[in-house]
Write an enzyme that holds these catalytic residues in place. Structure first.
Site, PDB file in Angstrom:
ATOM      1  N   SER A 219      45.693  52.529  35.891  1.00  0.00           N
ATOM      2  CA  SER A 219      44.458  52.604  36.660  1.00  0.00           C
ATOM      3  C   SER A 219      44.739  52.078  38.057  1.00  0.00           C
ATOM      4  CB  SER A 219      43.377  51.736  35.998  1.00  0.00           C
ATOM      5  OG  SER A 219      42.268  51.531  36.858  1.00  0.00           O
TER       6      SER A 219
ATOM      7  N   TYR B 272      40.284  44.199  32.013  1.00  0.00           N
ATOM      8  CA  TYR B 272      40.727  45.550  32.332  1.00  0.00           C
ATOM      9  C   TYR B 272      41.897  45.517  33.313  1.00  0.00           C
ATOM     10  CZ  TYR B 272      40.326  50.513  33.584  1.00  0.00           C
ATOM     11  OH  TYR B 272      40.576  51.842  33.797  1.00  0.00           O
TER      12      TYR B 272
END
Length: 273
Positions: free
Chosen positions: A144, A157
């Site tokens: 990401s 995350y």
């Protein structure tokens, strides 16, 4: 031109929706037989139907990617069903809550790490021996832009995605001499079903996020999938240990999704795969 994955076998986690579904469909269109895995049985069935409409082989497994036993059994199923594995896409992921670290529940942190990072470790651990038996191949892991930045409120995350980048580089180094390339993609804000739902819940944040992207829009799942499929293909035969950012210029534009942390803490933001 011959399809990129003609007569090849691929495996995709998180294939029940979003980027995973787009990867699976793109692989089918390029001639691959695809093993689909996800916890979402209904989503898996929908993805499989799309692949079969392309006359592609589609095999579904309802899978907890954080379970070593389950991942091992899935790879054994691929070996017994297809006899080989040429490309693997470790894409499954969750976001977790949007909370400051002092308020972030430990159980949530553990869950995010298990689904996003432990699953990539387990996937590669058991995929690599089967890929070696096939004479080589490639692996693409979904990281990401959070592996490049520090989005406030997303400690679990961001930590997990930084870990995916690290794992990718280590395993690429270990396997380059075995004909196995290992890369990662780093999607930015992508219009997956979960992101769309979150946008509806918090349109002000969605507008803020998209305004921070030089392209002035979120990415489409098929755009992210195209990058992943290219990385896995022979067209990228000299690329390994790389993380390819696919974000509409978000990270080079200097934008941030969290300029005011208090604005996002009440909501469940997501860059779900």
């Amino acid at each position: 031109m011959s399809p990129l994955f003609k007569n090849k076998v691929a495996a995709v986690t998180g294939a029940g929706s979003g980027i995973g579904r787009a990867i699976a469909l793109g692989l089918a269109q390029e001639g691959a037989a695809v093993h689909l895995a996800d916890r979402n049985a209904a989503g898996l069935a929908e993805t499989a139907a799309l692949l079969r409409a392309e006359d592609a082989g589609a095999f579904i497994t309802e899978l907890d990617v954080s379970s070593e036993t389950a991942v091992f059994e899935w790879i054994e199923k691929i070996a017994s069903t297809s006899g080989r594995l040429d490309a693997a896409f470790n894409n499954a992921g969750i976001t977790g809550p949007a909370k400051r670290i002092e308020d972030y529940p430990f159980e949530d942190f553990q869950r995010v790490m298990a689904v996003n990072l432990q699953s990539v470790f387990l996937g590669m651990k058991y995929q690599i021996p089967l890929i070696k038996r096939s004479g080589g191949g490639s692996i693409v892991n979904t990281a990401s832009v959070a592996a490049l930045t520090g989005p406030g409120g997303m400690s679990g995350y961001a930590a997990s995605k930084h870990g995916v980048q690290g794992l990718t580089r280590v395993v690429a180094m270990e396997n380059a001499a075995h004909g196995i390339r290992v890369n990662a993609i780093a999607p930015g804000w992508t219009e997956t079903p979960m992101v769309v739902a979150n946008n509806q819940q918090n349109p002000a944040f969605a507008a803020l996020a998209q305004n921070a992207i030089p392209a002035k829009r979120g990415g489409r799942p098929e755009e992210i999938a195209a990058a992943a499929i290219w990385l896995a293909s022979d067209a990228a035969s000299y690329v390994t240990g790389h993380m390819l950012t696919v974000d509409g210029g978000m990270t080079i534009g200097g934008g941030t999704l969290t300029p005011n942390l208090e604005r996002i803490i009440p909501c469940q933001t997501s860059m779900k795969q």
